[in-house]
Scaffold this active site. Structure first.
Site, PDB file in Angstrom:
ATOM      1  N   GLU A   1      17.993 -16.058  -9.915  1.00 29.56           N
ATOM      2  CA  GLU A   1      18.614 -17.130 -10.692  1.00 29.56           C
ATOM      3  C   GLU A   1      17.595 -18.231 -10.903  1.00 29.56           C
ATOM      4  O   GLU A   1      16.450 -18.151 -10.413  1.00 29.56           O
ATOM      5  CB  GLU A   1      19.841 -17.683  -9.965  1.00 29.56           C
ATOM      6  CG  GLU A   1      19.526 -18.225  -8.580  1.00 29.56           C
ATOM      7  CD  GLU A   1      20.766 -18.592  -7.784  1.00 29.56           C
ATOM      8  OE1 GLU A   1      21.818 -18.839  -8.383  1.00 29.56           O
ATOM      9  OE2 GLU A   1      20.667 -18.639  -6.538  1.00 29.56           O
TER      10      GLU A   1
ATOM     11  N   LEU B   1      23.936 -18.231  -6.178  1.00 29.11           N
ATOM     12  CA  LEU B   1      25.119 -19.095  -6.164  1.00 29.11           C
ATOM     13  C   LEU B   1      25.986 -18.713  -7.362  1.00 29.11           C
ATOM     14  O   LEU B   1      25.495 -18.648  -8.492  1.00 29.11           O
ATOM     15  CB  LEU B   1      24.706 -20.564  -6.274  1.00 29.11           C
ATOM     16  CG  LEU B   1      25.873 -21.556  -6.255  1.00 29.11           C
ATOM     17  CD1 LEU B   1      26.489 -21.640  -4.869  1.00 29.11           C
ATOM     18  CD2 LEU B   1      25.422 -22.926  -6.718  1.00 29.11           C
TER      19      LEU B   1
ATOM     20  N   LYS C   1      26.509 -23.474  -1.274  1.00 32.96           N
ATOM     21  CA  LYS C   1      25.917 -24.568  -2.047  1.00 32.96           C
ATOM     22  C   LYS C   1      25.433 -25.645  -1.078  1.00 32.96           C
ATOM     23  O   LYS C   1      25.976 -26.751  -0.982  1.00 32.96           O
ATOM     24  CB  LYS C   1      26.908 -25.133  -3.062  1.00 32.96           C
ATOM     25  CG  LYS C   1      26.217 -25.915  -4.190  1.00 32.96           C
ATOM     26  CD  LYS C   1      27.180 -26.172  -5.333  1.00 32.96           C
ATOM     27  CE  LYS C   1      26.543 -27.010  -6.438  1.00 32.96           C
ATOM     28  NZ  LYS C   1      25.465 -26.305  -7.148  1.00 32.96           N
TER      29      LYS C   1
ATOM     30  N   TYR D   1      27.257 -29.545  -1.202  1.00 29.18           N
ATOM     31  CA  TYR D   1      27.519 -30.470  -2.301  1.00 29.18           C
ATOM     32  C   TYR D   1      28.156 -29.739  -3.470  1.00 29.18           C
ATOM     33  O   TYR D   1      28.155 -28.505  -3.535  1.00 29.18           O
ATOM     34  CB  TYR D   1      26.216 -31.155  -2.749  1.00 29.18           C
ATOM     35  CG  TYR D   1      25.282 -30.254  -3.532  1.00 29.18           C
ATOM     36  CD1 TYR D   1      25.199 -30.335  -4.919  1.00 29.18           C
ATOM     37  CD2 TYR D   1      24.466 -29.319  -2.891  1.00 29.18           C
ATOM     38  CE1 TYR D   1      24.338 -29.511  -5.638  1.00 29.18           C
ATOM     39  CE2 TYR D   1      23.616 -28.498  -3.592  1.00 29.18           C
ATOM     40  CZ  TYR D   1      23.546 -28.602  -4.971  1.00 29.18           C
ATOM     41  OH  TYR D   1      22.707 -27.785  -5.686  1.00 29.18           O
TER      42      TYR D   1
END
Length: 292
Positions: free
Chosen positions: A180, A205, A147, A33
């Site tokens: 993250e 990411l 992702k 996505y």
């Protein structure tokens, strides 16, 4: 106002939009996505988002369902039908519909869904106070650079943050290094005014806002190190912040209930936020406006 979604070639009422029960995204999280911010009717960094989309699809060996120009036309039509000016466009592509089997189907056609959502900018009060984060173990798979729609560990961590009264959870690897956030990239500014964020590899990411901000960092002449940092280093930092397509640059003023710096948004953080906002309001964002 009724919302409209795009599902596999059809524009449908959001309330009635649906995918097949054997869509592999539903059964296996076999898909990817993108979330593209929309600012004043502009798709921000659209080309960078599509570059990352193609890369994610390639890593999962899913074919692009159509040419880029077709995806762009559909995105603008979804925006037009929803009168979207500020918010984000959500685009999801899965391997498609096929009888449930772990192996890749031979002839499945990739499935495409697009929706949009209105979103207000961060409030003055939120920016003045900053936000808090907690730290949690990073239990995700080893290909975080893709992702993927497989976000269950992220959801668990985000819920844990919510229940702790925090906006975000910073995930920590087995060596005590921050990777993250659940839906953001993590940054700190050391006491020596060095900006630090984890290097972009398979551990994180590579956020599009992250990429765009690094260009602003270079323009502003900020000293920068692309490396991992520990929770302890974050707690002793002068400033901290998160970045994402929906948060832009958001100051972090507390980690695990402990104040970062003086407990207020830092000067360099807010300077970088202003630089990023100026960027997205300019032609430099590679902007692509929806048709009137």
């Amino acid at each position: 106002m009724p919302r409209t979604a795009y599902v596999n070639g059809r524009y449908l009422s959001h309330a009635k939009a649906a995918v097949h029960i054997e869509d592999r995204g539903y059964q296996f999280a076999d898909g990817v996505y993108e979330v593209v911010p929309v600012h004043n009717g502009i798709l921000v960094d659209e080309s960078l988002h599509l570059d990352r989309l193609e890369r994610s699809l390639g890593e999962l060996r899913i074919a692009m369902p159509m040419r880029r120009e077709a995806l762009k036309l559909i995105s603008r039509e979804v925006m037009r039908r929803n009168h979207l000016s500020n918010g984000f466009l959500y685009l999801q592509i899965t391997r498609g519909v096929a009888p449930r089997d772990h192996k890749f189907p031979v002839a499945a056609k990739p499935a495409v869904v697009m929706t949009v959502r209105q979103m207000k900018p961060a409030s003055k009060e939120k920016l003045e106070a900053g936000v808090s984060v907690i730290t949690v173990p990073d239990i995700r798979w080893a290909r975080r650079d893709i992702k993927s729609v497989s976000l269950l560990p992220n959801c668990l961590a985000k819920q844990q943050a919510h229940e702790a009264g925090a906006l975000e959870a910073w995930m920590v690897d087995g060596e005590g290094q921050v990777t993250e956030g659940t839906s953001t990239n993590a940054w700190i500014i050391t006491q020596d005014n060095v900006l630090v964020t984890r290097n972009a590899n398979q551990d994180i990411l590579n956020g599009i806002t992250r990429v765009a901000l690094l260009e602003r960092v270079a323009e502003e002449g900020v000293t920068f190190e692309e490396r991992s940092f520990t929770v302890e280093e974050a707690l002793s930092a002068k400033e901290a912040f998160i970045t994402s397509s929906t948060n832009y640059v958001m100051p972090v003023t507390a980690i695990d209930g402990k104040a970062v710096g003086n407990g207020h948004p830092g000067l360099l953080t807010m300077k970088l936020r202003e630089a990023y906002v100026s960027y997205i309001e300019s032609a430099g964002a590679g902007r692509a406006k929806t048709a009137a």
